[in-house]
Design a protein around this motif. Structure first.
Motif, PDB file in Angstrom:
ATOM      1  N   GLN A 143     -47.349  -0.138  -2.690  1.00 25.15           N
ATOM      2  CA  GLN A 143     -48.799  -0.033  -2.580  1.00 25.15           C
ATOM      3  C   GLN A 143     -49.311   0.979  -3.592  1.00 25.15           C
ATOM      4  O   GLN A 143     -48.671   2.001  -3.840  1.00 25.15           O
ATOM      5  N   VAL A 144     -50.452   0.638  -4.202  1.00 24.01           N
ATOM      6  CA  VAL A 144     -51.042   1.495  -5.236  1.00 24.01           C
ATOM      7  C   VAL A 144     -52.367   2.055  -4.723  1.00 24.01           C
ATOM      8  O   VAL A 144     -53.174   1.331  -4.125  1.00 24.01           O
ATOM      9  N   GLN A 145     -52.586   3.326  -4.971  1.00 27.79           N
ATOM     10  CA  GLN A 145     -53.836   3.978  -4.591  1.00 27.79           C
ATOM     11  C   GLN A 145     -54.598   4.399  -5.835  1.00 27.79           C
ATOM     12  O   GLN A 145     -53.998   4.861  -6.816  1.00 27.79           O
ATOM     13  N   LEU A 146     -55.912   4.223  -5.786  1.00 29.99           N
ATOM     14  CA  LEU A 146     -56.799   4.656  -6.858  1.00 29.99           C
ATOM     15  C   LEU A 146     -57.755   5.692  -6.287  1.00 29.99           C
ATOM     16  O   LEU A 146     -58.432   5.423  -5.294  1.00 29.99           O
TER      17      LEU A 146
ATOM     18  N   THR B 139     -57.491   7.958 -11.049  1.00 27.22           N
ATOM     19  CA  THR B 139     -56.044   8.053 -11.226  1.00 27.22           C
ATOM     20  C   THR B 139     -55.330   7.118 -10.264  1.00 27.22           C
ATOM     21  O   THR B 139     -55.639   7.094  -9.066  1.00 27.22           O
ATOM     22  N   ALA B 140     -54.401   6.363 -10.805  1.00 24.23           N
ATOM     23  CA  ALA B 140     -53.587   5.453 -10.008  1.00 24.23           C
ATOM     24  C   ALA B 140     -52.260   6.111  -9.652  1.00 24.23           C
ATOM     25  O   ALA B 140     -51.654   6.784 -10.485  1.00 24.23           O
ATOM     26  N   SER B 141     -51.830   5.892  -8.409  1.00 24.26           N
ATOM     27  CA  SER B 141     -50.545   6.432  -7.968  1.00 24.26           C
ATOM     28  C   SER B 141     -49.924   5.459  -6.975  1.00 24.26           C
ATOM     29  O   SER B 141     -50.582   4.558  -6.466  1.00 24.26           O
TER      30      SER B 141
ATOM     31  N   LEU C 242     -45.936 -11.068 -11.063  1.00 25.97           N
ATOM     32  CA  LEU C 242     -47.198 -11.442 -10.433  1.00 25.97           C
ATOM     33  C   LEU C 242     -48.219 -10.353 -10.713  1.00 25.97           C
ATOM     34  O   LEU C 242     -47.863  -9.179 -10.811  1.00 25.97           O
ATOM     35  N   THR C 243     -49.477 -10.736 -10.858  1.00 18.75           N
ATOM     36  CA  THR C 243     -50.524  -9.738 -11.096  1.00 18.75           C
ATOM     37  C   THR C 243     -51.472  -9.693  -9.903  1.00 18.75           C
ATOM     38  O   THR C 243     -51.688 -10.705  -9.229  1.00 18.75           O
ATOM     39  N   TYR C 244     -52.007  -8.527  -9.669  1.00 16.23           N
ATOM     40  CA  TYR C 244     -52.964  -8.368  -8.582  1.00 16.23           C
ATOM     41  C   TYR C 244     -53.878  -7.200  -8.920  1.00 16.23           C
ATOM     42  O   TYR C 244     -53.582  -6.408  -9.824  1.00 16.23           O
ATOM     43  N   ASP C 245     -54.984  -7.099  -8.205  1.00 17.09           N
ATOM     44  CA  ASP C 245     -55.970  -6.050  -8.422  1.00 17.09           C
ATOM     45  C   ASP C 245     -55.925  -5.025  -7.294  1.00 17.09           C
ATOM     46  O   ASP C 245     -55.816  -5.371  -6.118  1.00 17.09           O
ATOM     47  N   ALA C 246     -56.040  -3.771  -7.687  1.00 18.73           N
ATOM     48  CA  ALA C 246     -56.224  -2.679  -6.740  1.00 18.73           C
ATOM     49  C   ALA C 246     -57.593  -2.065  -6.989  1.00 18.73           C
ATOM     50  O   ALA C 246     -58.073  -2.043  -8.134  1.00 18.73           O
ATOM     51  N   TRP C 247     -58.211  -1.556  -5.917  1.00 18.74           N
ATOM     52  CA  TRP C 247     -59.563  -1.007  -6.014  1.00 18.74           C
ATOM     53  C   TRP C 247     -59.624   0.378  -5.386  1.00 18.74           C
ATOM     54  O   TRP C 247     -58.956   0.664  -4.401  1.00 18.74           O
ATOM     55  N   GLY C 248     -60.455   1.225  -5.993  1.00 20.04           N
ATOM     56  CA  GLY C 248     -60.732   2.505  -5.388  1.00 20.04           C
ATOM     57  C   GLY C 248     -61.819   2.381  -4.335  1.00 20.04           C
ATOM     58  O   GLY C 248     -62.396   1.303  -4.135  1.00 20.04           O
TER      59      GLY C 248
END
Length: 120
Positions: free
Chosen positions: A1-4, A23-25, A105-111
């Motif tokens: 999981q990615v956090q913005l 910042t992405a982490s 695979l590509t996907y989008d993460a959002w803040g």
């Protein structure tokens, strides 16, 4: 999981400037691109600016020449320098990252979004 995590929003007078950071982490394999979208009350979310890992940049026509997007790949951080702000720029600004997984695979993460208000 990615956090913005975004920062830098606030209240500014017309003609003023603000700088947003994001910042992405987390479980990052590859960041394809990062950028900013915005959503004003009663309006659809719209692209503001994006920048790919290779440095290709796209701006909305409404911000071209006033906003500058940049990225620090080593820090997984994207910036948005906003100059000559107008009341029409008032919106929640959301950070976006387009990511690729180990199986391509590509996907989008959002803040969560940061409020920008331009008002006298």
């Amino acid at each position: 999981q990615v956090q913005l995590v975004e920062s830098g929003g606030g209240l500014v007078q017309p003609g003023g400037s603000l700088r947003l950071s994001c910042t992405a982490s987390g479980n990052i394999v590859t960041i394809v691109s990062m950028g900013w979208y915005r959503q004003a009350p009663g309006k659809q979310r719209e692209l503001v600016a994006t920048i790919t890992n290779g440095g290709l940049i796209k701006y909305a026509d409404s911000v071209e020449g006033r906003f500058t997007v940049s990225k620090d790949n080593a820090k997984n951080t994207v910036y948005l320098q906003m100059n000559s702000l107008e009341p029409e720029d008032t919106a929640v600004y959301l950070c976006n990252a387009n990511l690729r997984t180990v199986i391509s695979l590509t996907y989008d993460a959002w803040g969560q979004g940061t409020q920008v208000t331009v008002s006298s």
